[in-house]
Design a protein around this motif. Structure first.
Motif, short mmCIF file in Angstrom:
data_model
loop_
_atom_site.label_atom_id
_atom_site.label_comp_id
_atom_site.label_asym_id
_atom_site.label_seq_id
_atom_site.Cartn_x
_atom_site.Cartn_y
_atom_site.Cartn_z
N ARG A 42 -8.69 35.89 -27.64
CA ARG A 42 -9.62 35.73 -28.76
C ARG A 42 -10.72 34.72 -28.44
NH1 ARG A 42 -5.12 37.82 -29.75
NH2 ARG A 42 -4.86 39.32 -31.45
N LEU A 43 -10.51 33.94 -27.39
CA LEU A 43 -11.52 32.98 -26.96
C LEU A 43 -12.37 33.51 -25.80
CD1 LEU A 43 -9.42 29.68 -27.08
CD2 LEU A 43 -10.79 30.73 -28.90
N VAL A 44 -11.90 34.54 -25.13
CA VAL A 44 -12.62 35.08 -23.97
C VAL A 44 -14.04 35.51 -24.33
CG1 VAL A 44 -12.70 37.02 -22.35
CG2 VAL A 44 -10.60 35.70 -22.62
N PRO A 45 -14.27 36.23 -25.44
CA PRO A 45 -15.66 36.62 -25.77
C PRO A 45 -16.58 35.42 -25.96
CG PRO A 45 -14.11 37.93 -27.04
CD PRO A 45 -13.31 36.85 -26.39
N ILE A 46 -16.04 34.33 -26.51
CA ILE A 46 -16.85 33.11 -26.67
C ILE A 46 -17.22 32.55 -25.31
CG2 ILE A 46 -16.88 30.77 -27.62
CD1 ILE A 46 -14.65 31.71 -29.57
N ALA A 47 -16.21 32.40 -24.44
CA ALA A 47 -16.44 31.83 -23.11
C ALA A 47 -17.41 32.68 -22.30
CB ALA A 47 -15.11 31.68 -22.37
N ASN A 48 -17.24 33.99 -22.35
CA ASN A 48 -18.12 34.86 -21.56
C ASN A 48 -19.55 34.86 -22.09
OD1 ASN A 48 -16.28 35.61 -19.61
ND2 ASN A 48 -15.57 37.41 -20.71
N LEU A 49 -19.72 34.75 -23.40
CA LEU A 49 -21.07 34.64 -23.95
C LEU A 49 -21.73 33.34 -23.50
CD1 LEU A 49 -23.33 35.73 -25.72
CD2 LEU A 49 -22.22 34.66 -27.70
N TRP A 50 -20.95 32.27 -23.45
CA TRP A 50 -21.50 31.01 -22.96
C TRP A 50 -21.97 31.15 -21.52
CZ3 TRP A 50 -17.68 26.57 -24.76
CH2 TRP A 50 -17.74 26.46 -26.15
N MET A 51 -21.16 31.80 -20.69
CA MET A 51 -21.56 31.99 -19.30
C MET A 51 -22.85 32.82 -19.22
SD MET A 51 -19.17 30.33 -17.67
CE MET A 51 -18.92 29.28 -19.13
N GLU A 52 -22.93 33.84 -20.05
CA GLU A 52 -24.10 34.73 -20.02
C GLU A 52 -25.38 33.99 -20.41
OE1 GLU A 52 -25.70 38.77 -22.27
OE2 GLU A 52 -23.59 38.23 -22.39
N VAL A 53 -25.35 33.26 -21.53
CA VAL A 53 -26.59 32.62 -21.99
C VAL A 53 -26.99 31.47 -21.09
CG1 VAL A 53 -26.21 33.34 -24.37
CG2 VAL A 53 -25.41 31.07 -23.63
N LEU A 54 -26.04 30.87 -20.38
CA LEU A 54 -26.36 29.79 -19.44
C LEU A 54 -26.65 30.30 -18.04
CD1 LEU A 54 -23.77 27.07 -20.57
CD2 LEU A 54 -26.25 27.03 -20.91
N LYS A 55 -26.60 31.64 -17.91
CA LYS A 55 -26.90 32.29 -16.62
C LYS A 55 -25.94 31.82 -15.52
CE LYS A 55 -31.74 33.27 -17.66
NZ LYS A 55 -31.62 33.01 -19.10
N ILE A 56 -24.67 31.71 -15.88
CA ILE A 56 -23.60 31.41 -14.94
C ILE A 56 -22.88 32.71 -14.62
CG2 ILE A 56 -21.46 30.11 -14.57
CD1 ILE A 56 -22.52 28.04 -16.58
N PRO A 101 -23.17 25.74 -24.58
CA PRO A 101 -24.61 25.99 -24.58
C PRO A 101 -25.24 25.59 -25.92
CG PRO A 101 -23.45 28.05 -24.93
CD PRO A 101 -22.40 26.97 -24.76
N VAL A 102 -26.44 25.11 -25.87
CA VAL A 102 -27.23 24.79 -27.07
C VAL A 102 -28.59 25.44 -26.89
CG1 VAL A 102 -28.35 22.96 -28.40
CG2 VAL A 102 -26.01 22.64 -27.54
N LYS A 103 -29.08 26.06 -27.96
CA LYS A 103 -30.36 26.76 -27.88
C LYS A 103 -31.50 25.80 -28.15
CE LYS A 103 -32.66 31.04 -29.22
NZ LYS A 103 -32.58 32.28 -30.05
N GLY A 104 -32.44 25.74 -27.19
CA GLY A 104 -33.63 24.92 -27.34
C GLY A 104 -34.87 25.79 -27.47
N THR A 105 -36.01 25.18 -27.40
CA THR A 105 -37.27 25.92 -27.55
C THR A 105 -37.55 26.84 -26.37
OG1 THR A 105 -38.46 24.05 -26.56
CG2 THR A 105 -38.31 24.10 -28.97
N LYS A 106 -36.94 26.56 -25.23
CA LYS A 106 -37.16 27.38 -24.03
C LYS A 106 -35.90 28.13 -23.61
CE LYS A 106 -40.77 24.29 -22.31
NZ LYS A 106 -41.22 23.42 -21.17
#
Length: 237
Positions: free
Chosen positions: A87-101, A201-206
């Motif tokens: 149940r935590l895997v989708p969270i972790a994988n989204l973090w990797m995706e948005v941080l380009k890891i 991850p935290v979303k900024g202006t860029k």
């Protein structure tokens, strides 16, 4: 055990995901009963079932003691690990995706442990911690090797302000080019806290950027404080 599974099934995991994305932690109240809390505390003084005991003061980790469980884990801990992880895997994988890891985590705990074994990480990491008066835990991250899952959990086994005073759970967030932010939490007996192991991850202006996080425990002023740490990856030592 059925009551535990029922509670986990009734948990709003979408709300957990939202809190993890927005804050880096999520609190699930009353996951286990007072009776189970007492049973887990009683396990601490039993000689069997552990692979290692760590006295924090020897390593400048703080003041207190913790024990790593050995395989096979107690059924409750194994159930928690197996049920919560996917149940935590989708969270972790989204973090990797948005941080380009490039890292992506497998759907099952068994598959994660296969990766750990290939990296030489074969020792279980769930642990039970005990603090007395004056006890504390310095800020840290539970990584244990090259393979690590970026989210973990902790169960609180004592009631604050009744069984102990002080001993708050502390998270710090280090934002690039800014001062650190401290987050102080006081979960109740039987509560489950899910939190990031080392960053979020935290979303900024860029776009998204990475903020590093650590956790620890403030000084216990009176009483005894026990917690059960649930880490999903295995360790190399």
């Amino acid at each position: 055990m059925q009551s535990l599974i029922t509670k986990l099934e009734a948990t709003d995991w979408s709300s957990v995901a939202s809190d993890m994305h927005n804050k880096g932690y999520a609190l699930v109240p009353k996951v286990i009963s007072n009776e189970i809390c007492e049973e887990l505390i009683d396990l601490y003084d039993k000689p069997d079932g552990y692979r290692k005991t760590v006295v924090m003061e020897r390593y400048r980790f703080g003041l207190g003691e913790y024990k790593y469980f050995d395989y096979p884990l107690p059924k409750l801990i194994q159930t928690l690990r197996e049920y919560i992880y996917p149940r935590l895997v989708p969270i972790a994988n989204l973090w990797m995706e948005v941080l380009k890891i490039s890292t992506r985590f497998p759907d099952t705990l068994n598959a994660l442990h296969q990766q750990c074994q290939e990296a030489g990480q074969r020792k279980p990491t769930p642990l039970i911690l005990k603090y007395g008066k004056g006890g504390f835990n310095t800020l840290h991250q539970d990584l244990y090797g090259d393979v690590y899952f970026p989210i973990q959990a902790v169960l609180f086994l004592n009631q604050p302000d009744a069984d102990y005073e002080g001993g708050e759970f502390v998270l710090t967030q280090q934002t690039p080019r800014a001062q650190s932010k401290a987050i102080v939490l006081k979960p109740q007996k039987g509560d489950l806290l899910i939190f990031t192991t080392n960053f979020r991850p935290v979303k900024g202006t860029k776009g998204y950027y990475r903020v590093n996080m650590k956790h620890g425990v403030s000084e216990v002023h009176n009483g005894e404080r026990h917690t059960l740490g649930i880490i999903f990856h295995d360790a190399n030592s």
